[in-house]
Motif scaffolding. Structure first.
Motif, PDB file in Angstrom:
ATOM      1  N   ALA A   3       0.840  -1.204   0.000  1.00 10.45           N
ATOM      2  CA  ALA A   3       0.000   0.000   0.000  1.00 10.45           C
ATOM      3  C   ALA A   3       0.872   1.250   0.000  1.00 10.45           C
ATOM      4  O   ALA A   3       0.587   2.214  -0.711  1.00 10.45           O
ATOM      5  CB  ALA A   3      -0.934   0.000   1.210  1.00 10.45           C
ATOM      6  N   ASP A  34       1.187   4.193  -3.064  1.00  6.93           N
ATOM      7  CA  ASP A  34       1.074   5.641  -2.827  1.00  6.93           C
ATOM      8  C   ASP A  34       2.329   6.379  -3.270  1.00  6.93           C
ATOM      9  O   ASP A  34       2.252   7.465  -3.840  1.00  6.93           O
ATOM     10  CB  ASP A  34       0.798   5.920  -1.347  1.00  6.93           C
ATOM     11  N   GLY A  55      -2.280   9.826  -1.621  1.00  2.51           N
ATOM     12  CA  GLY A  55      -3.276   8.904  -2.160  1.00  2.51           C
ATOM     13  C   GLY A  55      -3.243   8.864  -3.667  1.00  2.51           C
ATOM     14  O   GLY A  55      -2.560   9.652  -4.315  1.00  2.51           O
ATOM     15  N   SER A  58      -7.981   6.382  -3.516  1.00  3.55           N
ATOM     16  CA  SER A  58      -7.596   5.289  -2.623  1.00  3.55           C
ATOM     17  C   SER A  58      -6.319   5.681  -1.895  1.00  3.55           C
ATOM     18  O   SER A  58      -5.465   6.382  -2.448  1.00  3.55           O
ATOM     19  CB  SER A  58      -7.411   3.981  -3.389  1.00  3.55           C
ATOM     20  N   ALA A  92      -3.796   4.547   1.958  1.00  5.90           N
ATOM     21  CA  ALA A  92      -3.563   3.620   3.074  1.00  5.90           C
ATOM     22  C   ALA A  92      -4.377   4.056   4.289  1.00  5.90           C
ATOM     23  O   ALA A  92      -4.440   5.240   4.617  1.00  5.90           O
ATOM     24  CB  ALA A  92      -2.080   3.575   3.416  1.00  5.90           C
ATOM     25  N   ARG A  93      -4.997   3.094   4.939  1.00  4.61           N
ATOM     26  CA  ARG A  93      -5.834   3.381   6.096  1.00  4.61           C
ATOM     27  C   ARG A  93      -5.032   3.944   7.262  1.00  4.61           C
ATOM     28  O   ARG A  93      -5.531   4.743   8.058  1.00  4.61           O
ATOM     29  CB  ARG A  93      -6.539   2.103   6.532  1.00  4.61           C
ATOM     30  N   ARG A 122      -5.941  -0.732   2.523  1.00  2.00           N
ATOM     31  CA  ARG A 122      -6.253   0.500   1.798  1.00  2.00           C
ATOM     32  C   ARG A 122      -7.749   0.788   1.896  1.00  2.00           C
ATOM     33  O   ARG A 122      -8.551  -0.100   2.131  1.00  2.00           O
ATOM     34  CB  ARG A 122      -5.859   0.384   0.326  1.00  2.00           C
ATOM     35  N   THR A 130     -10.832   2.647  -0.368  1.00  2.00           N
ATOM     36  CA  THR A 130     -11.233   3.174  -1.672  1.00  2.00           C
ATOM     37  C   THR A 130     -12.480   4.016  -1.463  1.00  2.00           C
ATOM     38  O   THR A 130     -13.460   3.542  -0.887  1.00  2.00           O
ATOM     39  CB  THR A 130     -11.524   2.034  -2.662  1.00  2.00           C
TER      40      THR A 130
END
Length: 138
Positions: A17, A21, A53, A87, A89-90, A125, A127
């Motif tokens: 991820a 990015d 993102g 999208s 990364a969390r 990730r 979205t």
């Protein structure tokens, strides 16, 4: 030993991820908003965060029909449109993202409102399906 799901699979996907990015990403600003029924959303600019993102505008074919029904009107036609998607990364977010929050691209300042959120547990990730604000629909 399992070749389908190695022990470090989730760690490898989480690092992927960050690579996505870094390779395809751009700087985007996420603005949390409060929404109430029958009122416009209230943006909290002071709580906005800047994350890295990926923005994509996926092409889509939609059916356009003529709204004026009269003799000799042109028939329905297929029109190519685009579906904007973000999208990221969390782990970059300090809070849980919600429907109605806004995303602003740093490169051109365009703002989008989140309509649907999909979480990918494997690659860590998020979205976000969005609609662009300030653009007249055709």
């Amino acid at each position: 030993m399992s070749y389908v799901n190695p022990p470090n699979f989730k760690q490898a996907m989480a690092s992927l991820a960050g690579t996505i990015d870094a390779t395809f990403g751009e700087s985007i600003r996420i603005i949390p908003c409060t929404s109430r029924p029958n009122f416009p959303t209230e943006a909290h600019e002071d709580k906005a965060v800047i994350v890295q993102g990926v923005f994509t505008a996926k092409p889509e074919l939609v059916m356009r029909s003529n709204s004026i029904a009269h003799k000799g009107a042109e028939p329905a036609a297929l029109v190519e449109s685009r579906v904007p998607i973000f999208s990221f990364a969390r782990a970059q977010l300090p809070w849980a993202i919600n429907r109605g929050d806004r995303i602003q691209r740093s490169c051109d300042g365009s703002q989008y409102e989140i309509t649907r959120i999909e979480a990918d547990v494997t690659s860590q990730r998020i979205t976000c399906h969005v609609v662009e604000l300030g653009v007249m629909s055709q």
